[in-house]
Design a protein around this motif. Structure first.
Motif, mmCIF file in Angstrom:
data_model
loop_
_atom_site.group_PDB
_atom_site.id
_atom_site.type_symbol
_atom_site.label_atom_id
_atom_site.label_comp_id
_atom_site.label_asym_id
_atom_site.label_seq_id
_atom_site.Cartn_x
_atom_site.Cartn_y
_atom_site.Cartn_z
ATOM 1 N N LEU A 147 -128.307 88.820 -66.907
ATOM 2 C CA LEU A 147 -127.006 89.203 -67.441
ATOM 3 C C LEU A 147 -127.179 90.151 -68.614
ATOM 4 C CD1 LEU A 147 -123.890 88.712 -67.827
ATOM 5 C CD2 LEU A 147 -124.518 86.714 -69.142
ATOM 6 N N VAL A 148 -126.517 91.285 -68.546
ATOM 7 C CA VAL A 148 -126.560 92.251 -69.642
ATOM 8 C C VAL A 148 -125.167 92.318 -70.245
ATOM 9 C CG1 VAL A 148 -127.012 94.642 -70.281
ATOM 10 C CG2 VAL A 148 -128.325 93.589 -68.453
ATOM 11 N N GLU A 149 -125.073 91.970 -71.524
ATOM 12 C CA GLU A 149 -123.763 91.899 -72.158
ATOM 13 C C GLU A 149 -123.747 92.756 -73.391
ATOM 14 O OE1 GLU A 149 -123.273 87.595 -72.541
ATOM 15 O OE2 GLU A 149 -121.136 87.994 -72.413
ATOM 16 N N MET A 150 -122.726 93.570 -73.550
ATOM 17 C CA MET A 150 -122.597 94.287 -74.814
ATOM 18 C C MET A 150 -121.178 94.771 -75.025
ATOM 19 S SD MET A 150 -124.346 97.971 -74.738
ATOM 20 C CE MET A 150 -124.071 98.144 -76.480
ATOM 21 N N ASP A 151 -120.887 95.162 -76.276
ATOM 22 C CA ASP A 151 -119.529 95.550 -76.623
ATOM 23 C C ASP A 151 -119.348 97.056 -76.674
ATOM 24 O OD1 ASP A 151 -118.545 92.978 -76.873
ATOM 25 O OD2 ASP A 151 -119.455 92.766 -78.839
ATOM 26 N N GLY A 152 -120.404 97.794 -76.548
ATOM 27 C CA GLY A 152 -120.293 99.249 -76.680
ATOM 28 C C GLY A 152 -120.612 99.958 -75.388
ATOM 29 N N HIS A 155 -121.719 100.912 -83.151
ATOM 30 C CA HIS A 155 -123.063 100.802 -82.595
ATOM 31 C C HIS A 155 -123.440 102.028 -81.790
ATOM 32 C CE1 HIS A 155 -123.457 96.671 -83.823
ATOM 33 N NE2 HIS A 155 -122.246 96.455 -83.395
ATOM 34 N N PRO A 156 -124.685 102.433 -81.885
ATOM 35 C CA PRO A 156 -125.149 103.518 -81.031
ATOM 36 C C PRO A 156 -125.251 103.012 -79.598
ATOM 37 C CG PRO A 156 -126.970 102.584 -82.238
ATOM 38 C CD PRO A 156 -125.742 101.909 -82.739
ATOM 39 N N PRO A 157 -125.147 103.920 -78.642
ATOM 40 C CA PRO A 157 -125.222 103.474 -77.256
ATOM 41 C C PRO A 157 -126.598 102.927 -76.908
ATOM 42 C CG PRO A 157 -125.172 105.860 -77.374
ATOM 43 C CD PRO A 157 -124.882 105.362 -78.737
ATOM 44 N N SER A 158 -126.592 101.931 -76.060
ATOM 45 C CA SER A 158 -127.853 101.364 -75.593
ATOM 46 C C SER A 158 -128.308 102.106 -74.359
ATOM 47 C CB SER A 158 -127.675 99.899 -75.236
ATOM 48 O OG SER A 158 -127.645 99.125 -76.375
ATOM 49 N N ARG A 159 -129.607 102.069 -74.153
ATOM 50 C CA ARG A 159 -130.147 102.721 -72.972
ATOM 51 C C ARG A 159 -131.183 101.820 -72.326
ATOM 52 N NH1 ARG A 159 -131.083 107.680 -70.654
ATOM 53 N NH2 ARG A 159 -129.681 108.747 -72.057
ATOM 54 N N LEU A 160 -131.007 101.613 -71.052
ATOM 55 C CA LEU A 160 -132.022 100.898 -70.298
ATOM 56 C C LEU A 160 -132.803 101.968 -69.543
ATOM 57 C CD1 LEU A 160 -129.897 97.928 -68.888
ATOM 58 C CD2 LEU A 160 -131.144 98.063 -71.028
ATOM 59 N N VAL A 188 -133.599 101.212 -75.149
ATOM 60 C CA VAL A 188 -133.072 100.674 -76.395
ATOM 61 C C VAL A 188 -132.076 99.569 -76.082
ATOM 62 C CG1 VAL A 188 -131.876 101.201 -78.526
ATOM 63 C CG2 VAL A 188 -133.301 102.929 -77.467
ATOM 64 N N THR A 228 -129.493 88.246 -70.882
ATOM 65 C CA THR A 228 -129.976 86.941 -70.459
ATOM 66 C C THR A 228 -130.744 87.154 -69.174
ATOM 67 O OG1 THR A 228 -127.897 86.096 -71.336
ATOM 68 C CG2 THR A 228 -129.268 84.554 -70.124
ATOM 69 N N ALA A 231 -125.546 95.517 -80.320
ATOM 70 C CA ALA A 231 -124.397 94.897 -79.664
ATOM 71 C C ALA A 231 -124.756 94.336 -78.289
ATOM 72 C CB ALA A 231 -123.282 95.922 -79.522
ATOM 73 N N ILE A 242 -115.728 97.489 -82.108
ATOM 74 C CA ILE A 242 -117.178 97.439 -82.262
ATOM 75 C C ILE A 242 -117.819 98.703 -81.698
ATOM 76 C CG2 ILE A 242 -119.227 96.094 -81.696
ATOM 77 C CD1 ILE A 242 -117.293 93.695 -81.416
ATOM 78 N N LYS A 283 -126.674 92.081 -75.447
ATOM 79 C CA LYS A 283 -127.324 90.792 -75.235
ATOM 80 C C LYS A 283 -127.744 90.702 -73.774
ATOM 81 C CE LYS A 283 -126.699 85.868 -75.405
ATOM 82 N NZ LYS A 283 -125.794 84.733 -75.558
ATOM 83 N N LEU A 313 -123.185 101.579 -72.652
ATOM 84 C CA LEU A 313 -124.501 101.289 -72.089
ATOM 85 C C LEU A 313 -124.841 102.325 -71.030
ATOM 86 C CD1 LEU A 313 -126.896 99.242 -71.632
ATOM 87 C CD2 LEU A 313 -125.470 98.211 -69.900
#
Lengths: 166, 128
Positions: free
Chosen positions: B26-31, B12-17, A62, A70, A66, B8, A68, B33
């Motif tokens: 580059l992986v950028e986020m405010d919450g 937002h729900p947490p992201s998952r890779l 997912v 690149t 929030a 922020i 991003k 991960l």
């Protein structure tokens, strides 16, 4: 101590049973959510059971709103994009949610677009929902477009044409 | 950077890779991960979990980093937790750190004051 040790431990067999009954209990959960949850947590001693909400399965990636990225994304499983990607995305199934934005090539077996893509889509099955905004070519074998979708580009039914006549 | 992220963070729900995912860049986020897969490049987030299946090479810049997997590169974080399953090569810039028994760390772990981390985005050494 740490999760990897506890994960390998339960080979006693008695753990599989409560999990089955727990999934049966989760079926009832729609009718009466809070008592069923209390039952489930009472049966299973270790709490690995994720809440049956919008939380996806473990293999699914997912990219939240929030987030991003690149660069390139590659996966042999599914990707759900709600955030922003600048670069190429390749996965089995790619879902670009409403509000998400991808600048680059999106390729995969199945691509479902509800957000914005600037670039190219290459997939066997392409689904454009009513909120989709597509700038660029779509290379597909099977395409479905809902009313309201924006497309600026060519639709080419040329996806994976290895056995071409002549 | 982090003050904004904190606001922020809740929204937002947490992201998952996922495990099968491989990211280069580059992986950028405010919450928050969670990484189960492979990342080659840089991660910027408020909180980063590198799970036991993860493999990350590059820089991680965050407020809080939790490492269980393989990592090589640099970590810049106020709070770092290294679990026993972790294998780390490189440098861990931290203010507070905890390392579980059994973790493999090859490298240095320089302590820095909290003010160091507030200006991290401007530091030339953290650029990709």
């Amino acid at each position: 101590m740490s999760s990897i040790f506890t994960r390998n431990e339960p080979s006693q067999g008695d753990k599989t049973e409560p999990q089955k009954s727990e999934s049966a209990a989760s079926l009832d959960q729609a009718k009466r959510p809070s008592p069923a949850m209390a039952q489930a947590s009472a049966q299973v001693i270790t709490p690995p059971a994720p809440p049956p909400t919008t939380q996806p399965a473990k293999g699914v990636s997912v990219i939240s709103r929030a987030l991003k990225i690149t660069g390139q994304l590659e996966s042999s499983e599914d990707i759900q994009i709600e955030g922003e990607v600048e670069g190429d995305v390749r996965a089995a199934t790619v879902r670009v949610g409403a509000g998400a934005k991808v600048r680059g090539t999106v390729s995969g077996d199945e691509v479902e677009l509800s957000g914005t893509v600037e670039g190219k889509i290459e997939a066997r099955k392409v689904v454009l929902t009513s909120t989709a905004h597509m700038s660029g070519d779509i290379i597909h074998k099977d395409v479905s477009i809902q009313s309201g979708a924006y497309i600026n580009g060519h639709l080419k039914p040329e996806y994976s044409k290895p056995e071409q006549p002549g | 950077m982090f003050a904004r992220a904190q606001q922020i963070h809740a929204e937002h729900p947490p992201s998952r890779l996922g495990r099968a995912l491989r990211v280069r860049g580059l992986v950028e986020m405010d919450g928050e991960l969670t990484v189960d897969g492979t990342v080659l490049g840089r991660i910027n987030a408020y909180r980063v979990n590198l799970s036991s299946e993860s493999h990350v090479e590059g820089d991680v810049v965050a407020n809080e980093v939790h490492v269980e997997g393989r990592f090589s590169g640099r970590i810049f974080a106020l709070h770092v937790t290294v679990e026993s399953s972790a294998t780390i090569t490189g440098r861990i810039f931290h203010n507070t750190v905890s390392v579980a028994k059994g973790a493999r760390i090859d490298g240095r772990m320089p302590w820095r004051p909290p003010s160091y981390f507030l200006t991290l985005t401007q530091l030339p050494e953290t650029r990709l």
